[in-house]
Design an enzyme around this catalytic site. Sequence first.
Site, PDB file in Angstrom:
ATOM      1  CG  ASP A 111      29.756  36.791   9.376  1.00  0.00           C
ATOM      2  OD1 ASP A 111      29.079  37.814   9.172  1.00  0.00           O
ATOM      3  OD2 ASP A 111      30.435  36.628  10.408  1.00  0.00           O
ATOM      4  CG  ASP A 168      28.023  38.058  12.718  1.00  0.00           C
ATOM      5  OD1 ASP A 168      27.590  38.567  11.668  1.00  0.00           O
ATOM      6  OD2 ASP A 168      29.044  38.478  13.299  1.00  0.00           O
ATOM      7  CB  SER A 171      31.501  40.378   8.418  1.00  0.00           C
ATOM      8  OG  SER A 171      30.243  40.757   8.888  1.00  0.00           O
ATOM      9  CG  ASP A 230      26.357  39.948   8.728  1.00  0.00           C
ATOM     10  OD1 ASP A 230      25.727  38.941   9.090  1.00  0.00           O
ATOM     11  OD2 ASP A 230      27.458  40.279   9.207  1.00  0.00           O
TER      12      ASP A 230
HETATM   13 MG    MG Z   1      28.952  39.583  10.364  1.00  0.00          MG
END
Ligand code: MG
Length: 451
Positions: free
Chosen positions: A242, A244, A97, A240
């Site tokens: 990744d 999400d 992440s 961020d």
């Molecule tokens: Mg994330």
Amino acid sequence: MMSQRLFGTNGVRGIVNEDMNVQLAMDLGKAIGTFMGGKVAIGSDPRTSADMFKSAVSCGLMSAGADVIDIGMVPTPVLQFHVKDNALSGGVMITASHNPPEFNGIKCVDSDGTEMPRHKEEQIEQIYFQRSFRSQDWRGVGTLQRSTGAVDPYLRSVKSLVDVKAIDRSGLEAVLDCANGAGSAATPQLLDDLGVRAVTLNSNPRGTFPGHHSEPVEEHLQDLISLVKASGADLGIAHDGDADRTIFIDDRGRYLYGDRTLAIVAEHMVKENGGGTVVTPVSSSMAVEDAVRRAGGEVVYTRVGAPVVARKMIEIGAVFGGEENGGLIFPRHQYCRDGAMTVAKLLEIIALEGPLSELADRVPQYCQDKRKLACPDDKKETVLRGLVEHYRGERVDTTDGVKILFEGGWTLVRPSGTEPLFRIYSEARTEGEAQKRSCECQSVLEDLLKD
Ligand code: MG
């Protein structure tokens, strides 16, 4: 009960070839394959170690008899959508992440596309530590298939849930910063499809994250803020690593804290549904509850953590949920934090309701105070019990730590899960009031610690 633990709040994470190595990844792959079986999707963000860990986990999965579908470099919510949409037995995301590039991690996705609940992680841990892997003979080992089309169905679903014509007509201009992360694979395409003219920044995937640190806090987004101001764009968008989570910059170049966006979208979702419940952790700003109530809805609070929020949303049929860090959950799309869905929805709200700066200014203002207080781990529980006792007769919420509610604000004390300390958060109408509340609570805790 498990004495050893592998999964933290964000899956298994560590520094590449130090605490996270291929042996661990392969054994964890065996454990996950033993637990899930069937068909398992695997995806990654663009970290330099992505292929290495993806290969190791895939080997483990196949040795336990699972068939692996490698969907490539994708945002985490794309993998989650793919698992749900194709009724697979589960998924594995290789990502750390927002952590620095030397980290990587392994995260499990349940068959419904949600982040795996703790009790299932415990079963995987048990298989891992007891080494009770299913080991298939030559007839039963799994296969590996590469699939490149996972992003399109995801984006189609996102677009089906917003007023595409309204967004297209409004001629919005955006600056997009993907932090050289997984968002680069989907969000530029989404903006293009929605007719939003976008200037992109750090939107080429690079495992070294050369643009900036991948946590979208204000100090890392200075280039984005400057570019929004210089170009006169309607908004800035940041993911961020990744993708999400999404953080926004308004048309005046102001960094919007995640709780502002959460409040704006929550109010809209309640209005759109003609009422309903919004789920958020106890640490979220009162601004969210104020906005939700204004729209005729109500708020249900949970412990901190996106999977807990998502589970509660499923349980009570909430219309929306999310966290203050930019992780927003849209139940009609999927029960997980969803960066691109957040982008599409906020664009729709701007198209229908006006400039982001005006929307942000309509969110009630609160001030926060955050501090830490050292406390040995073995004393935490006793001290918290003493704190509840001290505030007997007041409004106290013990959903996660101890939250003391007062007129126009609250103080929340949470024990750190990893360090010998308490975190004290206060929120109030003014900065002075928030500090005063934190000080009061801190002195109560200090007295309890002396006993
Ligand atoms: Mg994330």
